[in-house]
Structures are given as structure tokens and as C-alpha cells.
Motif scaffolding. Structure first.
Motif, short mmCIF file in Angstrom:
data_model
loop_
_atom_site.label_atom_id
_atom_site.label_comp_id
_atom_site.label_asym_id
_atom_site.label_seq_id
_atom_site.Cartn_x
_atom_site.Cartn_y
_atom_site.Cartn_z
N PHE A 6 -2.62 129.04 128.86
CA PHE A 6 -3.22 130.28 128.36
C PHE A 6 -4.74 130.13 128.44
CE2 PHE A 6 0.70 129.46 125.94
CZ PHE A 6 1.46 130.53 126.36
N PHE A 10 -7.67 131.65 125.80
CA PHE A 10 -7.07 131.60 124.47
C PHE A 10 -8.11 131.64 123.37
CE2 PHE A 10 -7.94 127.36 122.79
CZ PHE A 10 -8.37 126.69 123.92
N TYR A 55 -0.36 126.84 120.26
CA TYR A 55 0.43 127.02 121.48
C TYR A 55 1.71 127.80 121.17
CZ TYR A 55 2.56 125.95 125.98
OH TYR A 55 3.12 126.07 127.22
N ARG A 93 0.76 131.49 120.68
CA ARG A 93 0.45 132.17 121.94
C ARG A 93 1.69 132.34 122.81
NH1 ARG A 93 -4.59 133.04 123.82
NH2 ARG A 93 -3.35 134.32 125.24
N SER A 117 -7.95 134.50 117.68
CA SER A 117 -7.54 133.10 117.73
C SER A 117 -8.54 132.19 117.05
CB SER A 117 -7.35 132.66 119.18
OG SER A 117 -8.57 132.74 119.88
N ARG A 174 3.64 135.28 121.46
CA ARG A 174 2.98 136.54 121.83
C ARG A 174 3.22 136.87 123.30
NH1 ARG A 174 -3.06 136.18 119.05
NH2 ARG A 174 -2.39 136.32 116.86
N ASP A 175 3.06 135.85 124.13
CA ASP A 175 3.27 136.07 125.56
C ASP A 175 4.72 136.45 125.85
OD1 ASP A 175 2.08 135.77 128.34
OD2 ASP A 175 3.78 134.41 128.49
#
Length: 247
Positions: free
Chosen positions: A55, A58, A78, A81, A63, A84-85
Motif C-alpha cells: 500500500f 499509506f 497493515y 489497510r 492513517s 479497507r482495500d
């Protein structure tokens, strides 16, 4: 495994992550293999490198606030993220499926419209053929007036000819042109129907693939769409400029 020092294991994990030999899945699998690897695979420098490689952008205002609250847990960042991804991919997949379903519905409606027009053109052609047959009888009757026949038959033929208001020859040629145009329309519609049916099958196959592989990138099938629109415009122009056609 216990004979190797921790520094060597740490170096192995570091090289594996830096050279992209280890992914987050590999670190998670290693973490459940032993207590030592569980402790080593949770170190921040490994997850920090994975976070920056998987990412790249990031660092953001949202964040940064999370980093301040969990500055010692890059693995947590991690995980956040990644979730979310994953949610974004799921939402994008749902939108793509909805778009594909709308394409299937649209092409199905086009097919039904083409089938309706085919039926209408076929009925027109049959009506034209019936009228041509009647006019052919009228022409034969008009010719028979000049030939000797019994009075009863001659009177009946004269009555048939007098009932025709439009000149027989003119109407006959108009109906011949009408029949020719009907055949052209039917041929064009049948060809367009076959092409549209093929496109519908491709779109349905693509939709099934999207449902079976939810995270695979799908490329829409747009080939032949411009050609199909050109064919439809030609058919419409033919309908407008055809002489002698009834609305």
C-alpha cells in the motif's frame, strides 16, 4: 530450527520480505509454526516494509492519526489497510456485476424488440403477397374482357376490374417494391438478431465469470457495438426513405 540464532532468522525474514519472497500470508503461516517465529514475524520492520510495498500511499491524515494511536503496531495498520482495500474491491465488484446485469437486461430487451419487428415485417410481407395475388387476378380479369367469354363470366370480371380504384399496373409495381423492401428488412433484422444474440451470450458468460471469480479484473466486451448501431441506423433510414411503404 532451534539451533539457528534469532539474528539469522530475523535476517532471513527481512531478506524474504524485501525481495518480495514473503507475503503477508507467509508471515502469518510462519507465526503459527513456533513461538520463536511467532515473535519474529510480528516485528514492526517486517510489516512496515510490507505496508509500504503493498500500500504505497499509506501515509494520509486518517492513517497518521491511527499511527499516533498505534505507533508500535505496523501489523495492525497493515490489517486495517487490507480490510479497507478488500471492502473497496468487494464494492467495486458489486458495481461491476450490477452494470453487467443491466447490459444483459438491455440486450435482452433489444432481442425482444427485434423479434417483434421481425414478426411485423413478416406479417407485412404476407399481406403484400396476398394483395399481389389479388391484383394478379384483377390483371387476368382485365385481359379476359377482351376475349370472348359467356356473358355471366364477362360481367363478373368487369365488376372486379371496376372495383379497383387505383390503376392496376401502378399498384402492382408498388406492391412488388414493397415486397422487395420487406425481404430486405427481414434479412437485415435476422442478421442483427443473430449478432445481438451472440453478444448477449458473451455478456452472460462474462457475468457468470464475474460471479465465479469475484476479485478478477473483468474487461467489458464492447466489440461490435458501433457496428450494431450503424446497422440499426441503416435500417431506420431504409424505413424512412422507402417509397410506397405504409406507416
Amino acid at each position: 530450527m532451534s539451533a539457528l540464532p534469532e539474528e539469522l532468522w530475523r535476517r532471513i525474514l527481512e531478506i524474504g520480505v524485501q525481495r518480495r519472497g514473503f507475503s503477508y500470508k507467509d508471515l502469518c503461516c510462519l507465526s503459527i509454526s513456533s513461538r520463536r517465529l511467532h515473535r519474529l514475524s510480528d516485528e514492526d520492520f517486517l510489516w512496515s516494509h510490507l505496508l509500504s510495498s503493498d500500500f504505497p500511499p499509506f501515509f494520509s491524515p486518517s492513517s497518521s492519526s491511527i499511527t499516533s494511536a498505534h505507533s508500535s503496531s505496523c501489523k495492525y495498520l497493515y490489517e486495517l489497510r487490507y480490510e479497507r482495500d478488500r471492502d473497496k474491491k468487494i464494492a467495486a465488484h458489486r458495481r461491476a456485476v450490477l452494470r453487467k446485469e443491466s447490459q444483459v437486461l438491455e440486450r435482452s430487451m433489444r432481442l425482444r424488440d427485434m423479434e417483434t419487428r421481425l414478426v411485423e415485417e413478416t406479417n407485412k410481407m404476407r399481406a403484400t403477397l396476398a394483395e399481389l395475388s389479388n391484383l394478379s387476378n384483377v390483371r387476368q380479369a382485365s385481359v379476359a374482357l377482351n376475349v370472348w367469354q359467356p356473358e355471366i363470366i364477362r360481367g363478373r370480371q368487369k365488376q372486379i376490374v371496376e372495383q379497383c380504384v387505383v390503376p392496376v399496373e401502378s399498384r402492382f409495381h408498388v406492391l412488388q417494391m414493397e415486397l422487395k423492401l420487406c425481404k430486405q428488412q427481414i434479412l437485415g433484422l435476422e442478421k442483427a438478431h443473430i449478432d445481438e444474440k451472440r453478444r448477449l451470450a458473451l455478456v452472460e458468460e462474462e457475468l457468470q465469470s464475474m460471479r465465479y471469480h469475484p476479485l478478477r479484473d473483468q474487461k467489458p466486451i464492447n466489440g461490435g457495438e458501433v457496428e450494431f448501431n450503424v446497422k440499426r441506423k441503416k435500417l431506420k433510414k431504409c424505413e424512412v426513405h422507402c417509397p410506397g411503404r405504409e406507416p
